[in-house]
Design a protein around this motif. Structure first.
Motif, mmCIF file in Angstrom:
data_model
loop_
_atom_site.group_PDB
_atom_site.id
_atom_site.type_symbol
_atom_site.label_atom_id
_atom_site.label_comp_id
_atom_site.label_asym_id
_atom_site.label_seq_id
_atom_site.Cartn_x
_atom_site.Cartn_y
_atom_site.Cartn_z
ATOM 1 N N GLU A 31 -41.697 116.347 89.929
ATOM 2 C CA GLU A 31 -43.011 116.413 89.291
ATOM 3 C C GLU A 31 -43.703 117.736 89.631
ATOM 4 O O GLU A 31 -44.348 118.344 88.780
ATOM 5 C CB GLU A 31 -43.892 115.237 89.739
ATOM 6 N N ASN A 32 -43.558 118.158 90.868
ATOM 7 C CA ASN A 32 -44.154 119.417 91.299
ATOM 8 C C ASN A 32 -43.578 120.588 90.510
ATOM 9 O O ASN A 32 -44.321 121.464 90.050
ATOM 10 C CB ASN A 32 -43.929 119.608 92.799
ATOM 11 N N MET A 33 -42.273 120.597 90.333
ATOM 12 C CA MET A 33 -41.633 121.667 89.558
ATOM 13 C C MET A 33 -42.113 121.650 88.106
ATOM 14 O O MET A 33 -42.374 122.692 87.520
ATOM 15 C CB MET A 33 -40.107 121.523 89.608
ATOM 16 N N LYS A 34 -42.232 120.463 87.545
ATOM 17 C CA LYS A 34 -42.709 120.323 86.171
ATOM 18 C C LYS A 34 -44.122 120.895 86.043
ATOM 19 O O LYS A 34 -44.421 121.643 85.110
ATOM 20 C CB LYS A 34 -42.685 118.854 85.767
ATOM 21 N N GLU A 38 -45.541 124.098 83.840
ATOM 22 C CA GLU A 38 -46.668 123.991 82.910
ATOM 23 C C GLU A 38 -47.752 125.004 83.257
ATOM 24 O O GLU A 38 -48.336 125.629 82.365
ATOM 25 C CB GLU A 38 -47.247 122.571 82.931
ATOM 26 N N LEU A 39 -48.017 125.166 84.541
ATOM 27 C CA LEU A 39 -49.009 126.141 84.983
ATOM 28 C C LEU A 39 -48.598 127.556 84.578
ATOM 29 O O LEU A 39 -49.414 128.337 84.076
ATOM 30 C CB LEU A 39 -49.198 126.055 86.499
ATOM 31 N N LYS A 40 -47.341 127.879 84.763
ATOM 32 C CA LYS A 40 -46.829 129.191 84.389
ATOM 33 C C LYS A 40 -46.993 129.421 82.884
ATOM 34 O O LYS A 40 -47.428 130.494 82.456
ATOM 35 C CB LYS A 40 -45.359 129.298 84.784
ATOM 36 N N GLN A 41 -46.679 128.395 82.085
ATOM 37 C CA GLN A 41 -46.821 128.500 80.641
ATOM 38 C C GLN A 41 -48.282 128.738 80.261
ATOM 39 O O GLN A 41 -48.580 129.567 79.407
ATOM 40 C CB GLN A 41 -46.292 127.221 79.958
#
Length: 63
Positions: A31-34, A38-41
Motif C-alpha cells: 500500500e505504501n508503494m502504491k 500516486e504521489l509521484k504521478q
C-alpha cells in the motif's frame, strides 16, 4: 504429556501470529508503494500544470 501438547499448541499459535504479522507487513509495504507512486504521478501533474500556467502568462504578456 499435557504440557508437551500445550507447548506444541503455543508454538503453532506463535507461528501463526508471525505469519499474520508478516502478511500484514507485506500489505502495508504494498500500500505504501502504491501511495508513493500516486504521489509521484500527482507531482508530475503539478509540474505540468505549472508549466502550462507559465506558458499562458507569457502568452498573455506578449499580447
Amino acid at each position: 504429556m499435557i504440557e508437551e501438547k500445550l507447548n506444541a499448541i503455543n508454538n503453532k499459535l506463535e507461528e501463526i501470529d508471525k505469519n499474520v504479522f508478516s502478511k500484514e507487513r507485506d500489505i502495508l509495504i504494498s500500500e505504501n508503494m502504491k501511495l508513493k507512486m500516486e504521489l509521484k504521478q500527482k507531482c508530475y501533474e503539478i509540474i505540468e500544470l505549472k508549466e502550462k500556467l507559465k506558458y499562458e502568462k507569457q502568452t498573455k504578456k506578449v499580447l
